[in-house]
Design a protein around this motif. Structure first.
Motif, PDB file in Angstrom:
ATOM      1  N   TYR A   1      -8.020   0.504  -4.773  1.00 42.53           N
ATOM      2  CA  TYR A   1      -8.333  -0.487  -5.110  1.00 42.53           C
ATOM      3  C   TYR A   1      -7.940  -1.639  -4.754  1.00 42.53           C
ATOM      4  O   TYR A   1      -7.125  -1.934  -4.862  1.00 42.53           O
ATOM      5  CB  TYR A   1      -9.062  -0.610  -6.255  1.00 42.53           C
ATOM      6  N   ALA A   2      -8.162  -2.203  -3.607  1.00 42.83           N
ATOM      7  CA  ALA A   2      -7.325  -3.794  -2.821  1.00 42.83           C
ATOM      8  C   ALA A   2      -8.725  -4.106  -2.190  1.00 42.83           C
ATOM      9  O   ALA A   2      -9.281  -4.016  -2.614  1.00 42.83           O
ATOM     10  CB  ALA A   2      -6.443  -2.617  -1.725  1.00 42.83           C
ATOM     11  N   THR A   3      -7.712  -6.012  -2.499  1.00 41.92           N
ATOM     12  CA  THR A   3      -8.331  -7.139  -1.451  1.00 41.92           C
ATOM     13  C   THR A   3      -7.809  -7.582  -0.538  1.00 41.92           C
ATOM     14  O   THR A   3      -6.030  -7.549  -0.453  1.00 41.92           O
ATOM     15  CB  THR A   3      -9.064  -8.365  -2.387  1.00 41.92           C
ATOM     16  N   ALA A   4      -8.429  -7.940   0.431  1.00 39.48           N
ATOM     17  CA  ALA A   4      -7.370  -9.055   1.243  1.00 39.48           C
ATOM     18  C   ALA A   4      -6.782  -9.241   1.064  1.00 39.48           C
ATOM     19  O   ALA A   4      -5.418 -10.131   1.119  1.00 39.48           O
ATOM     20  CB  ALA A   4      -8.464  -9.320   2.524  1.00 39.48           C
TER      21      ALA A   4
ATOM     22  N   ALA B   1      -4.676  -1.316  -7.803  1.00 40.88           N
ATOM     23  CA  ALA B   1      -4.863   0.291  -8.422  1.00 40.88           C
ATOM     24  C   ALA B   1      -4.866   0.758  -7.613  1.00 40.88           C
ATOM     25  O   ALA B   1      -5.757   0.917  -6.693  1.00 40.88           O
ATOM     26  CB  ALA B   1      -5.516  -0.850  -9.719  1.00 40.88           C
ATOM     27  N   TYR B   2      -4.792   2.467  -7.850  1.00 40.82           N
ATOM     28  CA  TYR B   2      -4.554   3.066  -7.135  1.00 40.82           C
ATOM     29  C   TYR B   2      -5.045   4.451  -7.880  1.00 40.82           C
ATOM     30  O   TYR B   2      -4.287   4.457  -8.777  1.00 40.82           O
ATOM     31  CB  TYR B   2      -3.333   3.206  -6.401  1.00 40.82           C
ATOM     32  N   GLU B   3      -5.242   5.485  -7.340  1.00 42.68           N
ATOM     33  CA  GLU B   3      -5.831   6.916  -8.296  1.00 42.68           C
ATOM     34  C   GLU B   3      -4.367   7.937  -7.915  1.00 42.68           C
ATOM     35  O   GLU B   3      -3.770   8.081  -7.102  1.00 42.68           O
ATOM     36  CB  GLU B   3      -7.267   7.093  -7.959  1.00 42.68           C
ATOM     37  N   THR B   4      -4.246   8.701  -9.098  1.00 40.64           N
ATOM     38  CA  THR B   4      -3.079   9.224  -9.233  1.00 40.64           C
ATOM     39  C   THR B   4      -4.397  11.157  -9.502  1.00 40.64           C
ATOM     40  O   THR B   4      -5.119  11.259 -10.036  1.00 40.64           O
ATOM     41  CB  THR B   4      -2.388   9.190 -10.391  1.00 40.64           C
ATOM     42  N   GLU B   5      -3.094  11.892  -9.331  1.00 43.14           N
ATOM     43  CA  GLU B   5      -3.733  13.069  -9.428  1.00 43.14           C
ATOM     44  C   GLU B   5      -4.239  13.576 -11.234  1.00 43.14           C
ATOM     45  O   GLU B   5      -5.304  14.027 -11.009  1.00 43.14           O
ATOM     46  CB  GLU B   5      -2.670  14.553  -9.344  1.00 43.14           C
ATOM     47  N   ALA B   6      -4.286  12.762 -11.939  1.00 43.24           N
ATOM     48  CA  ALA B   6      -4.582  13.341 -12.861  1.00 43.24           C
ATOM     49  C   ALA B   6      -6.187  12.562 -12.591  1.00 43.24           C
ATOM     50  O   ALA B   6      -6.830  13.063 -13.972  1.00 43.24           O
ATOM     51  CB  ALA B   6      -4.263  12.252 -13.805  1.00 43.24           C
ATOM     52  N   ALA B   7      -6.663  11.921 -11.747  1.00 40.95           N
ATOM     53  CA  ALA B   7      -7.688  10.902 -11.570  1.00 40.95           C
ATOM     54  C   ALA B   7      -8.850  10.871 -13.189  1.00 40.95           C
ATOM     55  O   ALA B   7      -9.690  11.157 -13.109  1.00 40.95           O
ATOM     56  CB  ALA B   7      -8.968  12.545 -10.537  1.00 40.95           C
TER      57      ALA B   7
ATOM     58  N   LEU C   1       0.405  -1.266  -0.245  1.00 45.68           N
ATOM     59  CA  LEU C   1       0.124   0.173   0.718  1.00 45.68           C
ATOM     60  C   LEU C   1       0.823   1.400   0.196  1.00 45.68           C
ATOM     61  O   LEU C   1       0.573   2.480  -0.337  1.00 45.68           O
ATOM     62  CB  LEU C   1      -0.787  -0.256   1.285  1.00 45.68           C
ATOM     63  N   ALA C   2       1.988   1.297   0.488  1.00 43.40           N
ATOM     64  CA  ALA C   2       2.956   2.604   0.181  1.00 43.40           C
ATOM     65  C   ALA C   2       3.203   2.272  -0.751  1.00 43.40           C
ATOM     66  O   ALA C   2       3.343   3.905  -0.780  1.00 43.40           O
ATOM     67  CB  ALA C   2       4.752   1.745   1.230  1.00 43.40           C
ATOM     68  N   ARG C   3       3.089   2.624  -2.246  1.00 42.30           N
ATOM     69  CA  ARG C   3       2.493   3.010  -3.690  1.00 42.30           C
ATOM     70  C   ARG C   3       1.382   4.433  -2.476  1.00 42.30           C
ATOM     71  O   ARG C   3       1.800   4.998  -4.055  1.00 42.30           O
ATOM     72  CB  ARG C   3       3.222   2.198  -4.177  1.00 42.30           C
ATOM     73  N   ALA C   4       0.663   3.355  -3.109  1.00 42.59           N
ATOM     74  CA  ALA C   4      -1.091   4.263  -3.105  1.00 42.59           C
ATOM     75  C   ALA C   4      -0.666   5.914  -2.457  1.00 42.59           C
ATOM     76  O   ALA C   4      -1.155   6.349  -2.607  1.00 42.59           O
ATOM     77  CB  ALA C   4      -1.861   3.865  -2.937  1.00 42.59           C
ATOM     78  N   LEU C   5      -0.517   5.026  -1.077  1.00 44.75           N
ATOM     79  CA  LEU C   5      -0.238   6.461   0.481  1.00 44.75           C
ATOM     80  C   LEU C   5       0.886   7.149  -0.239  1.00 44.75           C
ATOM     81  O   LEU C   5       0.690   8.748  -0.551  1.00 44.75           O
ATOM     82  CB  LEU C   5       0.082   5.831   1.517  1.00 44.75           C
ATOM     83  N   TYR C   6       1.864   6.835  -0.735  1.00 50.12           N
ATOM     84  CA  TYR C   6       2.728   7.440  -1.502  1.00 50.12           C
ATOM     85  C   TYR C   6       2.157   8.875  -2.512  1.00 50.12           C
ATOM     86  O   TYR C   6       2.611  10.242  -2.628  1.00 50.12           O
ATOM     87  CB  TYR C   6       4.095   7.133  -2.493  1.00 50.12           C
ATOM     88  N   CYS C   7       2.096   8.418  -3.267  1.00 52.73           N
ATOM     89  CA  CYS C   7       0.827   9.087  -4.422  1.00 52.73           C
ATOM     90  C   CYS C   7      -0.329  10.257  -3.950  1.00 52.73           C
ATOM     91  O   CYS C   7      -0.145  11.267  -4.565  1.00 52.73           O
ATOM     92  CB  CYS C   7       0.584   8.034  -5.451  1.00 52.73           C
ATOM     93  N   ALA C   8      -0.480   9.220  -2.433  1.00 57.94           N
ATOM     94  CA  ALA C   8      -1.735  10.258  -2.513  1.00 57.94           C
ATOM     95  C   ALA C   8      -1.295  11.666  -1.573  1.00 57.94           C
ATOM     96  O   ALA C   8      -1.722  12.096  -0.803  1.00 57.94           O
ATOM     97  CB  ALA C   8      -3.155   9.879  -1.448  1.00 57.94           C
ATOM     98  N   GLY C   9       0.452  11.572  -1.077  1.00 59.66           N
ATOM     99  CA  GLY C   9       0.331  12.530  -0.379  1.00 59.66           C
ATOM    100  C   GLY C   9       1.443  12.740   0.974  1.00 59.66           C
ATOM    101  O   GLY C   9       1.766  13.250   1.499  1.00 59.66           O
ATOM    102  N   PHE C  10       1.379  11.061   1.378  1.00 58.85           N
ATOM    103  CA  PHE C  10       1.489  10.664   2.209  1.00 58.85           C
ATOM    104  C   PHE C  10       3.480  10.381   2.173  1.00 58.85           C
ATOM    105  O   PHE C  10       4.207  10.430   1.149  1.00 58.85           O
ATOM    106  CB  PHE C  10       1.032   9.468   2.400  1.00 58.85           C
ATOM    107  N   ARG C  11       4.106  11.445   3.344  1.00 61.43           N
ATOM    108  CA  ARG C  11       6.168  11.096   3.348  1.00 61.43           C
ATOM    109  C   ARG C  11       6.154  10.822   4.547  1.00 61.43           C
ATOM    110  O   ARG C  11       5.334  10.985   5.755  1.00 61.43           O
ATOM    111  CB  ARG C  11       5.893  12.187   2.958  1.00 61.43           C
TER     112      ARG C  11
ATOM    113  N   VAL D   1      -4.699   2.755 -11.584  1.00 58.00           N
ATOM    114  CA  VAL D   1      -2.759   2.936 -12.438  1.00 58.00           C
ATOM    115  C   VAL D   1      -2.799   1.804 -12.189  1.00 58.00           C
ATOM    116  O   VAL D   1      -3.062   1.010 -10.575  1.00 58.00           O
ATOM    117  CB  VAL D   1      -1.875   3.742 -12.118  1.00 58.00           C
ATOM    118  N   VAL D   2      -2.984   0.820 -12.308  1.00 59.44           N
ATOM    119  CA  VAL D   2      -2.438  -0.819 -11.866  1.00 59.44           C
ATOM    120  C   VAL D   2      -0.473  -0.792 -11.125  1.00 59.44           C
ATOM    121  O   VAL D   2      -0.063   0.019 -11.603  1.00 59.44           O
ATOM    122  CB  VAL D   2      -2.239  -1.704 -12.453  1.00 59.44           C
ATOM    123  N   ASP D   3      -0.836  -1.748  -9.950  1.00 62.60           N
ATOM    124  CA  ASP D   3       0.200  -1.529  -8.707  1.00 62.60           C
ATOM    125  C   ASP D   3       1.532  -2.712  -9.752  1.00 62.60           C
ATOM    126  O   ASP D   3       0.830  -3.838 -10.753  1.00 62.60           O
ATOM    127  CB  ASP D   3      -0.121  -2.396  -7.659  1.00 62.60           C
ATOM    128  N   GLU D   4       2.656  -2.340  -9.394  1.00 62.56           N
ATOM    129  CA  GLU D   4       3.850  -3.209 -10.037  1.00 62.56           C
ATOM    130  C   GLU D   4       3.985  -4.099  -9.057  1.00 62.56           C
ATOM    131  O   GLU D   4       4.838  -4.490  -9.897  1.00 62.56           O
ATOM    132  CB  GLU D   4       4.777  -1.380  -9.701  1.00 62.56           C
TER     133      GLU D   4
END
Length: 412
Positions: free
Chosen positions: A229-232, A238-244, A112-122, A248-251
């Motif tokens: 979008y994540a599952t257990a 996949a995660y949303e970016t600033e483009a809305a 989840l770090a990738r999605a959090l980073y994209c959402a501005g978490f630092r 984007v699919v996770d790597e």
């Protein structure tokens, strides 16, 4: 500080495709060696032959809907997990019940770090995490991602709205994690009680739809929220970016969209079931059919990330219907279609007419004929064990919504 989490997000598409295919081949070999269920399921598969997307598409599907039965037969994970010894730190439970492994010994186990980073978490952020920590893994999924970024976390969990508001007012977190509806509740209750929670400036939401009304309201309050979008079972998909513009699919996964009830990939833009191969060595799910519908979007995201995008969650793929005491599955409809190459697209419609269940297969074809109609009707009887009529419709008239079985019964 980089705009992107890592260089994987902007690599050449062909480079990514080659790397992911190689990673899937390696994961298949690993699963065969360390996950007993896959030792059996993939017995005839030679990982060295997995050198293309077509080769991956030929691998067997593992369905989320089968997990409960598999786990009852072989507890706790149905023989699908490869996590060993002290590496396992948690076992979670989701409705079903379905049990999922977890480990805090593998950093960012659910990615989840990738999605959090994209959402501005630092690094240095304080995140207020309102996902559940009770049995289900959602709270820990987000927390492990936040820790991987160097964030501190308030493990708030669900409920106790007024206590949560007081905690936010006292500790002044700058980030929110949870469902969009609960953030909306917190904002309304804070206004009602006169509690200042304006310290929150960004967030990552998941677990439910993120309607435009919420997005606009949060922005008015100075909060920028992206969705994930994540599952257990799989972690981040996949995660949303600033483009809305889509997610984007996770790597860390290999994603396909297939025709519901099958393992057959659909064309770009066509709605189908999300199938994911997880590259986590501890839980190497191979071609895992999530039961969720979506579609691949064309083109590249304006944000600069080069991976595929999906349109987000578009419903459930499980369209099984019970008709005249018999279950009909999307896989049966697919078998009917494959018997008749003249059919370019079809959906089975179930209606209640004349005080009885009625079946009709709506077919797009360029060559309708009475002989074809009779042949298709015979296939319906043979495969579905029920009689059904055939209706030819214009090419392109069936909606692109992933629906294979449309149950529109309304009882008098």
């Amino acid at each position: 500080m980089s705009h992107y989490y890592d260089s994987l997000e902007t690599r050449d598409a062909a480079e990514r495709e080659a790397a992911l295919i190689a990673a899937v081949a390696k994961q298949v070999a690993h699963a065969k060696a360390h996950a007993p269920a896959y030792t059996q399921l993939l017995a005839e598969v030679n990982p060295a032959t997995i050198t293309s997307a077509a080769a991956i598409a030929a691998l067997p599907i593992t369905r989320k809907s089968d997990l409960s039965a598999l786990q009852k037969a072989t507890p706790p994970f149905g023989g699908l997990a490869a996590i060993q010894g002290v590496a396992l730190t948690h076992i979670f439970a989701s409705p079903g019940p379905i049990y999922e492994p977890g480990s805090i010994r593998r950093p960012d186990f659910w990615r989840l770090a990738r999605a959090l980073y994209c959402a501005g978490f630092r690094q240095g952020d304080l995140a207020h995490n309102t996902f559940s920590y009770h049995l289900t893994p959602a709270g820990m999924m987000m927390e492990s991602g936040a820790h991987a970024l160097g964030c501190a976390v308030i493990p708030a969990g669900v409920g106790q709205t007024e206590l949560q508001l007081q905690t936010i007012a006292d500790l002044r977190p700058n980030a929110y994690v949870g469902t969009p509806s609960f953030l909306n509740i917190l904002l309304d209750k804070a206004t009602e009680l006169g509690i200042d929670i304006s310290s929150i400036t960004h967030g990552l939401v998941s677990g439910e739809a993120y309607p435009p009304t919420f997005r606009a309201k949060f922005a008015e309050r100075g909060i920028t929220c992206y969705q994930a979008y994540a599952t257990a079972d799989l972690g981040l998909i996949a995660y949303e970016t600033e483009a809305a513009q889509g997610l984007v699919v996770d790597e860390g996964i290999y994603l396909e969209i297939v025709r519901p009830g099958t393992g057959d990939p659909v064309a770009e833009g066509e709605v189908g079931e999300i199938v994911v191969t997880n590259l986590n060595p501890d839980y190497p799910l191979i071609r895992f059919a999530t039961g969720d519908l979506s579609a691949i979007m064309s083109g590249q995201s304006p944000c600069g990330r080069t991976n595929k995008r999906i349109r987000g969650w578009m419903g459930r793929a499980d369209q099984t219907a019970k008709v005249r005491g018999m279950f009909i599955h999307p896989s049966q409809v697919d078998k009917v279609i494959k018997r008749h190459p003249e059919i370019t697209k079809a959906r089975l419609v179930v209606e209640w007419r004349d005080q009885a269940d009625q079946l009709s297969l709506h077919c797009e074809t360029a060559a309708p004929s009475e002989n074809l109609s009779q042949a298709i009707a015979a296939s319906i009887r043979d495969i579905c064990k029920l009689r059904g009529e055939v209706k030819f419709v214009e090419l392109g008239s069936l909606a692109n919504d992933g629906v294979v079985i449309s149950d529109i019964r309304k009882y008098d």
